[in-house]
Scaffold this motif. Structure first.
Motif, PDB file in Angstrom:
ATOM      1  N   LEU A  13      -1.306   4.698   3.035  1.00  0.00           N
ATOM      2  CA  LEU A  13      -1.832   3.397   2.651  1.00  0.00           C
ATOM      3  C   LEU A  13      -0.857   2.743   1.680  1.00  0.00           C
ATOM      4  O   LEU A  13      -0.590   3.281   0.601  1.00  0.00           O
ATOM      5  CB  LEU A  13      -3.204   3.533   1.988  1.00  0.00           C
ATOM      6  N   LEU A  14      -0.300   1.611   2.070  1.00  0.00           N
ATOM      7  CA  LEU A  14       0.615   0.868   1.210  1.00  0.00           C
ATOM      8  C   LEU A  14      -0.192  -0.009   0.251  1.00  0.00           C
ATOM      9  O   LEU A  14      -1.049  -0.781   0.686  1.00  0.00           O
ATOM     10  CB  LEU A  14       1.545  -0.002   2.053  1.00  0.00           C
ATOM     11  N   ARG A  15       0.108   0.095  -1.035  1.00  0.00           N
ATOM     12  CA  ARG A  15      -0.618  -0.710  -2.022  1.00  0.00           C
ATOM     13  C   ARG A  15      -0.211  -2.175  -1.946  1.00  0.00           C
ATOM     14  O   ARG A  15      -0.929  -3.052  -2.411  1.00  0.00           O
ATOM     15  CB  ARG A  15      -0.367  -0.179  -3.430  1.00  0.00           C
ATOM     16  N   GLY A  16       0.966  -2.447  -1.404  1.00  0.00           N
ATOM     17  CA  GLY A  16       1.399  -3.823  -1.248  1.00  0.00           C
ATOM     18  C   GLY A  16       2.250  -4.304  -2.403  1.00  0.00           C
ATOM     19  O   GLY A  16       2.630  -3.543  -3.298  1.00  0.00           O
ATOM     20  N   LEU A  17       2.543  -5.573  -2.388  1.00  0.00           N
ATOM     21  CA  LEU A  17       3.450  -6.187  -3.356  1.00  0.00           C
ATOM     22  C   LEU A  17       2.715  -6.527  -4.644  1.00  0.00           C
ATOM     23  O   LEU A  17       1.837  -7.387  -4.663  1.00  0.00           O
ATOM     24  CB  LEU A  17       4.060  -7.454  -2.747  1.00  0.00           C
ATOM     25  N   GLU A  80       7.455  -6.949   7.879  1.00  0.00           N
ATOM     26  CA  GLU A  80       6.429  -5.904   7.793  1.00  0.00           C
ATOM     27  C   GLU A  80       5.553  -6.112   6.565  1.00  0.00           C
ATOM     28  O   GLU A  80       4.326  -5.939   6.618  1.00  0.00           O
ATOM     29  CB  GLU A  80       7.098  -4.534   7.733  1.00  0.00           C
ATOM     30  N   MET A  81       6.176  -6.489   5.439  1.00  0.00           N
ATOM     31  CA  MET A  81       5.424  -6.734   4.217  1.00  0.00           C
ATOM     32  C   MET A  81       4.437  -7.885   4.412  1.00  0.00           C
ATOM     33  O   MET A  81       3.266  -7.800   4.014  1.00  0.00           O
ATOM     34  CB  MET A  81       6.377  -7.072   3.081  1.00  0.00           C
ATOM     35  N   ALA A  82       4.890  -8.971   5.045  1.00  0.00           N
ATOM     36  CA  ALA A  82       4.020 -10.119   5.273  1.00  0.00           C
ATOM     37  C   ALA A  82       2.903  -9.782   6.264  1.00  0.00           C
ATOM     38  O   ALA A  82       1.755 -10.210   6.097  1.00  0.00           O
ATOM     39  CB  ALA A  82       4.834 -11.301   5.789  1.00  0.00           C
ATOM     40  N   THR A  83       3.238  -9.013   7.298  1.00  0.00           N
ATOM     41  CA  THR A  83       2.245  -8.604   8.299  1.00  0.00           C
ATOM     42  C   THR A  83       1.131  -7.783   7.660  1.00  0.00           C
ATOM     43  O   THR A  83      -0.044  -7.912   8.021  1.00  0.00           O
ATOM     44  CB  THR A  83       2.912  -7.795   9.420  1.00  0.00           C
ATOM     45  N   ASP A  84       1.503  -6.918   6.707  1.00  0.00           N
ATOM     46  CA  ASP A  84       0.505  -6.100   6.023  1.00  0.00           C
ATOM     47  C   ASP A  84      -0.284  -6.908   4.993  1.00  0.00           C
ATOM     48  O   ASP A  84      -1.466  -6.648   4.768  1.00  0.00           O
ATOM     49  CB  ASP A  84       1.179  -4.914   5.325  1.00  0.00           C
ATOM     50  N   LYS A  89      -4.379  -5.457   6.063  1.00  0.00           N
ATOM     51  CA  LYS A  89      -4.361  -4.128   6.675  1.00  0.00           C
ATOM     52  C   LYS A  89      -3.050  -3.442   6.295  1.00  0.00           C
ATOM     53  O   LYS A  89      -1.991  -3.798   6.799  1.00  0.00           O
ATOM     54  CB  LYS A  89      -4.476  -4.249   8.200  1.00  0.00           C
ATOM     55  N   ARG A  90      -3.127  -2.450   5.433  1.00  0.00           N
ATOM     56  CA  ARG A  90      -1.922  -1.880   4.844  1.00  0.00           C
ATOM     57  C   ARG A  90      -1.720  -0.404   5.174  1.00  0.00           C
ATOM     58  O   ARG A  90      -0.922   0.258   4.534  1.00  0.00           O
ATOM     59  CB  ARG A  90      -1.954  -2.077   3.319  1.00  0.00           C
ATOM     60  N   ASN A  91      -2.462   0.111   6.123  1.00  0.00           N
ATOM     61  CA  ASN A  91      -2.238   1.500   6.487  1.00  0.00           C
ATOM     62  C   ASN A  91      -1.054   1.596   7.443  1.00  0.00           C
ATOM     63  O   ASN A  91      -0.777   0.689   8.239  1.00  0.00           O
ATOM     64  CB  ASN A  91      -3.498   2.090   7.132  1.00  0.00           C
ATOM     65  N   ILE A  92      -0.320   2.689   7.364  1.00  0.00           N
ATOM     66  CA  ILE A  92       0.854   2.907   8.205  1.00  0.00           C
ATOM     67  C   ILE A  92       0.872   4.370   8.612  1.00  0.00           C
ATOM     68  O   ILE A  92       0.600   5.264   7.802  1.00  0.00           O
ATOM     69  CB  ILE A  92       2.154   2.523   7.461  1.00  0.00           C
ATOM     70  N   GLU A 175      -1.924   7.083  -0.968  1.00  0.00           N
ATOM     71  CA  GLU A 175      -1.615   5.711  -1.325  1.00  0.00           C
ATOM     72  C   GLU A 175      -0.193   5.619  -1.880  1.00  0.00           C
ATOM     73  O   GLU A 175       0.146   6.265  -2.874  1.00  0.00           O
ATOM     74  CB  GLU A 175      -2.619   5.202  -2.360  1.00  0.00           C
ATOM     75  N   ILE A 176       0.635   4.804  -1.227  1.00  0.00           N
ATOM     76  CA  ILE A 176       2.030   4.618  -1.640  1.00  0.00           C
ATOM     77  C   ILE A 176       2.111   3.393  -2.540  1.00  0.00           C
ATOM     78  O   ILE A 176       1.715   2.294  -2.139  1.00  0.00           O
ATOM     79  CB  ILE A 176       2.942   4.438  -0.415  1.00  0.00           C
ATOM     80  N   SER A 177       2.626   3.583  -3.736  1.00  0.00           N
ATOM     81  CA  SER A 177       2.724   2.478  -4.703  1.00  0.00           C
ATOM     82  C   SER A 177       3.946   1.611  -4.405  1.00  0.00           C
ATOM     83  O   SER A 177       4.889   1.529  -5.204  1.00  0.00           O
ATOM     84  CB  SER A 177       2.776   3.039  -6.127  1.00  0.00           C
ATOM     85  N   HIS A 178       3.927   0.985  -3.255  1.00  0.00           N
ATOM     86  CA  HIS A 178       5.053   0.137  -2.836  1.00  0.00           C
ATOM     87  C   HIS A 178       4.567  -0.766  -1.710  1.00  0.00           C
ATOM     88  O   HIS A 178       3.465  -0.604  -1.199  1.00  0.00           O
ATOM     89  CB  HIS A 178       6.212   1.002  -2.362  1.00  0.00           C
ATOM     90  N   PHE A 179       5.442  -1.738  -1.336  1.00  0.00           N
ATOM     91  CA  PHE A 179       5.082  -2.603  -0.207  1.00  0.00           C
ATOM     92  C   PHE A 179       5.756  -2.139   1.083  1.00  0.00           C
ATOM     93  O   PHE A 179       5.621  -2.790   2.120  1.00  0.00           O
ATOM     94  CB  PHE A 179       5.441  -4.065  -0.492  1.00  0.00           C
ATOM     95  N   LEU A 180       6.483  -1.011   1.017  1.00  0.00           N
ATOM     96  CA  LEU A 180       7.065  -0.420   2.208  1.00  0.00           C
ATOM     97  C   LEU A 180       7.191   1.071   1.995  1.00  0.00           C
ATOM     98  O   LEU A 180       7.092   1.568   0.861  1.00  0.00           O
ATOM     99  CB  LEU A 180       8.447  -1.022   2.514  1.00  0.00           C
ATOM    100  N   CYS A 181       7.402   1.806   3.079  1.00  0.00           N
ATOM    101  CA  CYS A 181       7.647   3.242   2.960  1.00  0.00           C
ATOM    102  C   CYS A 181       9.057   3.440   2.428  1.00  0.00           C
ATOM    103  O   CYS A 181      10.029   3.011   3.050  1.00  0.00           O
ATOM    104  CB  CYS A 181       7.495   3.917   4.330  1.00  0.00           C
ATOM    105  N   GLU A 182       9.150   4.069   1.282  1.00  0.00           N
ATOM    106  CA  GLU A 182      10.431   4.265   0.617  1.00  0.00           C
ATOM    107  C   GLU A 182      10.486   5.692   0.095  1.00  0.00           C
ATOM    108  O   GLU A 182       9.468   6.248  -0.314  1.00  0.00           O
ATOM    109  CB  GLU A 182      10.577   3.242  -0.509  1.00  0.00           C
ATOM    110  N   VAL A 183      11.661   6.298   0.142  1.00  0.00           N
ATOM    111  CA  VAL A 183      11.798   7.730  -0.131  1.00  0.00           C
ATOM    112  C   VAL A 183      11.199   8.118  -1.475  1.00  0.00           C
ATOM    113  O   VAL A 183      10.376   9.039  -1.567  1.00  0.00           O
ATOM    114  CB  VAL A 183      13.288   8.146  -0.074  1.00  0.00           C
TER     115      VAL A 183
END
Length: 302
Positions: A13-17, A80-84, A89-92, A175-183
């Protein structure tokens, strides 16, 4: 073991921007505007270089390749950020997350390698000021090798780190504290000891960031020394303006990346990381054609 396997197959789950920001709609709209400007400017530059035979030179071939890379980077993040964001809908999925990490790292590392090789090009072109030797060294074959080396180096390094990052099982929150999947954001969810892998990340960062940056700075130091020997004031000012604008781009490419990837996972803060991603992968593509090529007389005349 079962819990770890189960968590590795579940969605993230991306938390978003900047979650919780009051004017997030305005911020996302601004980013989309930047994306549109970057897309238009870089596409125009690539088209000009492709259709005009006067620009079929090593310098503009390199500019075109860099524009392709920066367009790919911003295209892999902003849509991708705008789409989410707008549908909420922020799950990936696990596969989609790993794919995004792979392409983002590939493009980013390829950019860093390519900018380093471009410093070699500008060293001969600006500092040595020897057109005959420049044409001999920067042949079309060498230019293609520079591009191929950058793409291959980025893909191989990215594949290794993507495989490692996605291999670690996660515990608890997905939950990922970002607006994209990042390492680095993914690694904060891992429930294993990451000390050995963090050392590997630092070593990789030294190879693809610190050493190339040192090479670039050394190259430009030689350029500045050579500029002082130029008798023409106009030629000296032009060379200094070119070098300073290129160093601005270099700082925007390497600075945020070093702050993101050369710090331990425990020192990462979501807000700071997102700001750094605003400066690097999103803002820099818009500035790239303005600094590198649109100021050049040959392109402006066209």
């Amino acid at each position: 073991m079962d819990a770890g396997n189960e968590s590795s197959n579940a969605d993230f789950l991306l938390r978003g921007l900047f979650p919780g920001l009051k004017h997030s709609n305005f911020l996302v709209s601004t980013i989309l505007l930047i994306y549109g400007v970057a897309l238009t400017a870089n596409s125009m530059l690539i088209l000009l270089i492709w259709v005009d035979s006067q620009l079929h030179t090593p310098v503009y071939f390199l500019h075109g390749q860099l524009s392709v890379m920066v367009l790919s980077v911003i295209a892999s993040t902003v849509p991708e950020m705008a789409t989410d964001f707008f549908p909420g809908k922020r799950n990936i999925s696990w596969v989609a997350c790993g794919t995004q990490i792979f392409f983002f790292l590939t493009l980013g590392i390829a950019e860093w390698i390519f900018i380093t090789l471009m410093a070699y090009d500008w060293y001969w072109y600006v500092a040595i000021c020897n057109p005959l030797r420049y044409a001999l060294i920067m042949s079309p074959r060498v230019c293609l090798q520079m591009a191929a080396t950058s793409w291959a180096g980025g893909a191989l390094t990215s594949l290794e780190h993507t495989a490692h990052a996605m291999h670690f099982p996660t515990c608890g929150s997905r939950e990922i504290s970002h607006f994209l999947c990042e390492v680095m954001a993914i690694l904060k969810l891992a429930c294993e000891d990451l000390s050995a892998y963090e050392k590997a990340v630092v070593v990789t960062s030294i190879v693809v960031l610190l050493i190339p940056l040192s090479f670039i700075l050394a190259s430009y130091a030689l350029i500045f020394l050579s500029v002082h020997r130029v008798s023409s004031t106009e030629g000296r000012n032009k060379a200094l303006a070119t070098c300073s604008s290129h160093l601005t781009v270099v700082s925007l490419y390497f600075g945020p990346a070093m702050l993101v990837y050369m710090r331990p996972t425990s020192y990462h803060r979501p807000v700071l990381d997102q700001v750094l991603f605003m400066l690097g992968p999103i803002l820099t593509p818009m500035m790239n054609p303005l600094i590198y090529s649109l100021r050049d007389k040959e392109v402006v005349v066209l």
